[in-house]
Design an enzyme around this catalytic site. Structure first.
Site, PDB file in Angstrom:
ATOM      1  N   LYS A   1     -15.936  24.375  40.743  1.00  0.00           N
ATOM      2  CA  LYS A   1     -17.107  24.021  39.935  1.00  0.00           C
ATOM      3  C   LYS A   1     -17.222  25.063  38.818  1.00  0.00           C
ATOM      4  CE  LYS A   1     -21.110  22.182  41.212  1.00  0.00           C
ATOM      5  NZ  LYS A   1     -21.170  20.825  40.643  1.00  0.00           N
TER       6      LYS A   1
HETATM    7  N1  PMP Z   1     -17.529  15.841  41.253  1.00  0.00           N
HETATM    8  C1  PMP Z   1     -18.189  16.540  40.312  1.00  0.00           C
HETATM    9  C2  PMP Z   1     -17.596  16.645  38.944  1.00  0.00           C
HETATM   10  C3  PMP Z   1     -19.409  17.159  40.619  1.00  0.00           C
HETATM   11  O1  PMP Z   1     -20.064  17.865  39.707  1.00  0.00           O
HETATM   12  C4  PMP Z   1     -19.937  17.027  41.927  1.00  0.00           C
HETATM   13  C5  PMP Z   1     -21.241  17.669  42.275  1.00  0.00           C
HETATM   14  N2  PMP Z   1     -21.045  18.981  42.731  1.00  0.00           N
HETATM   15  C6  PMP Z   1     -19.217  16.275  42.867  1.00  0.00           C
HETATM   16  C7  PMP Z   1     -18.012  15.697  42.500  1.00  0.00           C
HETATM   17  C8  PMP Z   1     -19.713  16.115  44.281  1.00  0.00           C
HETATM   18  O2  PMP Z   1     -19.634  17.334  44.962  1.00  0.00           O
HETATM   19  P1  PMP Z   1     -20.644  17.728  46.145  1.00  0.00           P
HETATM   20  O3  PMP Z   1     -20.710  16.564  47.032  1.00  0.00           O
HETATM   21  O4  PMP Z   1     -20.024  18.902  46.766  1.00  0.00           O
HETATM   22  O5  PMP Z   1     -21.956  18.001  45.496  1.00  0.00           O
END
Ligand code: PMP
Length: 297
Positions: free
Chosen positions: A160
């Site tokens: 991220k």
């Molecule tokens: N893909 C992207 C680009 C995101 O920003 C997120 C949100 N964090 C997700 C997928 C989903 O990740 P998570 O379930 O860990 O929040």
């Protein structure tokens, strides 16, 4: 009540480099390396009934993402967990969104940033549905994005990292201007990947299909939903999904910490009807994030 004030001008406390400070004082200098070169990683978490769902997984992902960006957060994963808990407690929040961010400071300007101090901050606020509730219940309308998720040889695609969101914001804006809720992004090879802030699942003949997360975030919600589907005896196939197949699925939904589990009604010219499996997984996810349910597992 959801606060509509700008994010810099609110009451409350932000955890900033080890201390809780007044919200409005949580500022950084304009010559911070992170602002110019995107040397930052962040997390998005949700607390339910006072407990942050999968907190340690989020803190670990933050810590590991920083390492990929070549910096070490000066707090352990357990300390990051505690900072997140302290932040929600200090702000009297129980059901909220939590945003930790780690970044390079302003000691050095230029591509090289070896001497910069590494900062960590955590903010938390009340944040209801990521998609407006009426859109969410009807199912989202998605358009196809033009930018693609990058090859892991081109960018730290599975973290991220702040810089990865440049194309997400461009695509989200393009979608919103055209009247859509979000955009579906393909990856660098042209395979179906994910939305601008959420992973995606499809359903065909009672089986779930989701893209293999080999060049985008393997979301914590995605993994939770796979586990919940397994408990229901539903088969989940992780595989390459081609855009030509989009018309062959009957249901579709997106998942993410902010988005939770949200049905999709339309992707470009293809339509989907949220059905029983979608509804079951929404209900299972809603139950799974609650601390009571987790304690009983
Ligand atoms: N893909 C992207 C680009 C995101 O920003 C997120 C949100 N964090 C997700 C997928 C989903 O990740 P998570 O379930 O860990 O929040």
């Amino acid at each position: 009540m959801v606060d509509t004030a700008p994010y810099h001008d609110r009451d409350g406390f932000v955890w900033f480099d080890g201390k809780l400070i007044a919200w409005r004082e949580a500022n950084i200098h304009v010559l911070s390396h992170a602002l110019h070169y995107a040397s930052a990683v962040f997390e998005g978490e949700r607390a339910y009934s006072g407990e942050i769902f999968e907190l340690t997984q989020h803190s670990q992902r933050l810590y590991d993402g920083a390492k990929v960006l070549d910096f070490t957060i000066p707090y352990s994963v357990a300390e990051i967990d505690e900072a997140c808990r302290d932040t929600i407690r200090a702000n009297n929040l129980t059901d909220c969104y939590v945003r930790p961010i780690a970044w390079r400071g302003s000691e050095q300007m230029g591509v090289s940033a070896q001497a910069t101090k590494i900062h960590l901050a955590v903010a938390a606020w009340d944040w209801g549905s990521y998609f407006p509730m009426e859109e969410r219940l009807k199912g989202l309308r998605l358009t196809m994005a033009k930018y693609r998720r990058p090859d892991p040889a081109t960018a730290p695609a599975k973290t991220k990292a702040a810089g990865l969101y440049m194309i997400c914001t461009i695509e989200k804006h393009r979608a919103e201007r055209a009247g859509y809720a979000d955009a579906l992004m393909l990856d660098w090879r042209g395979h179906v990947a994910e939305c601008t802030g959420a992973n995606i699942f499809f359903i065909k003949e009672g089986v779930l299909h989701t893209p293999t997360p080999d060049c985008f975030l393997d979301g914590i919600t995605r993994r939770t939903v796979i586990r919940l589907a397994g408990r229901r005896g539903l088969k989940v196939v992780e595989r390459t999904i081609l855009p030509e197949e989009l018309g062959s699925f009957s249901e579709c939904f997106v998942v993410g910490t902010a988005a939770e589990v949200t049905p999709v009604a339309e992707i470009a010219e293809h339509t989907y009807k949220p059905g029983k499996i979608c509804e079951t997984l929404i209900n299972d996810y809603t139950a799974a994030v609650q601390p009571k349910q987790r304690a009983a597992e």
